[in-house]
Enzyme design. Structure first.
Site, PDB file in Angstrom:
ATOM      1  CG  HIS A   1      -0.315  -0.190   2.632  1.00  0.00           C
ATOM      2  ND1 HIS A   1       0.724   1.109   3.089  1.00  0.00           N
ATOM      3  CD2 HIS A   1      -0.014  -0.929   3.123  1.00  0.00           C
ATOM      4  CE1 HIS A   1       1.224   0.333   3.922  1.00  0.00           C
ATOM      5  NE2 HIS A   1       0.405  -0.475   4.270  1.00  0.00           N
TER       6      HIS A   1
ATOM      7  CB  CYS B   1       2.335  -3.551   5.063  1.00  0.00           C
ATOM      8  SG  CYS B   1       0.794  -4.354   6.155  1.00  0.00           S
TER       9      CYS B   1
END
Length: 342
Positions: free
Chosen positions: A218, A231
């Site tokens: 992201h 992440c």
């Protein structure tokens, strides 16, 4: 008188003889030196000719130039930094500055984190001229979509049928919360997700790759080192691009089980914690971050059959869903049959 004349003649003959002998020795010495020089030259020539020329594979030609990267040193004093950045902004366009920061694994918000920026002599805003990934990987020729993340150089690459179509910077899991390595597949996506770690963390263009672990890629801050909670952080433009590029999973009715998996994703390698940042090494060797065809082929070859199997299954499932929807959709603009009048 006769004796004196005879003595003079003998002296003259002796001197001429000595001169010729000296000249002969001198000539011999010259010949020896000359011969020695020729032999040494021949040896040097043999040495030079016998050195094999090593050609690196999968390296963009421009990456082999000496002095390809320069260092842009930033002082600690804030006023001086402001002044230098003002000049920096005048010299480079917005696109060029973005490319330079990307090469240093930074976004515009984190530019103050660096004390030195690695700047290419010729700036390519697409970044493709500086790709550390091979431009072609034959082992992936049958794989339509594939995304790979390298921990050692904090970068991602995207391949379509073995051809590199995009690469860029990332910030992966920090030392205490490292990103899971190995092959996985893209799951679900959400244009704006909220982090499960903190509700204050907004995650634009989130694409999950480990559902139970809550791991995905992201858009988020790139500080110039691995800093995430597992992440895969990306620049906004890259996150947005990958959001549209990758395929999601397909769930069975009810959503409890997976019917087909999404795009194949690989995370590999180890970061040298506490060491020199990999991209700084480009100042000494413009090929320092390059990943060879051989290394990636060895890494991916055992996984390709699984990728192809999941790819084939997804295509079949997608086609069957498409066919079922088409059958269930009434034909539009069809004229009703009017009753005939008697």
């Amino acid at each position: 008188m006769k004796k004196s004349f005879l003595y003079a003649c003998l002296c003259a003959v002796f001197l001429v003889s000595c001169k010729k002998e000296i000249e002969k020795i001198s000539d011999t010495f010259k010949d020896t030196v000359s011969s020695s020089e020729v032999q040494e030259a021949e040896k040097d020539s043999i040495k030079k000719d016998s050195v094999p020329v090593v050609k690196k594979e999968s390296v963009p030609p421009v990456m082999q130039e000496n002095g390809f990267y320069n260092a842009f040193v930033l002082p600690k004093d804030k006023k001086m930094r402001d002044s230098i950045y003002a000049e920096y902004s005048k010299k480079y366009s917005v696109g060029e500055r973005t490319a330079i920061l990307a090469l240093n694994r930074l976004d515009s918000k984190s530019k103050w984190n660096a004390d030195t920026l690695v700047v290419p002599a010729k700036i390519d805003t697409t970044l493709m001229a500086y790709s550390p990934f091979p431009m072609q990987l034959d082992v992936l020729s049958g794989v339509k979509k594939f995304v790979i993340f390298s921990y050692p150089i904090q970068a991602f690459g995207v391949y379509s049928n073995g051809s590199l179509v995009k690469w860029g910077p990332t910030s992966m899991g920090k030392k205490a919360a490292q990103t899971t390595r190995g092959l996985t597949f893209a799951n679900w996506k959400k244009e704006l997700a909220i982090s499960t770690v903190s509700s204050e963390w907004k995650l634009p263009y989130n694409f999950n790759i480990h559902n139970l672990g809550g791991i995905g890629w992201h858009e988020y801050t790139l500080p110039g080192y691995p800093a995430s909670h597992s992440c895969l952080r990306l620049l906004r433009k890259d996150a947005k691009w990958l959001y549209s590029y990758a395929d999601t999973w397909i769930l069975n009715p009810g959503g409890a089980t997976t019917k087909a998996r999404g795009t194949a994703v690989m995370v590999f390698g180890d970061y040298k914690w506490g060491g020199r940042k990999p991209w700084r090494k480009l100042l000494d060797d413009p090929n320092a971050n390059n990943i060879s065809v051989e290394e990636l082929t060895k890494l991916l070859e055992p996984e390709v059959p699984k990728m192809l199997k999941e790819q084939s299954n997804r295509e079949k499932v997608a086609d069957s869903i498409k066919a079922a929807r088409a059958a269930a959709t009434p034909i539009q603009n069809e004229k009703p049959i009017e009753p005939q009048s008697n």
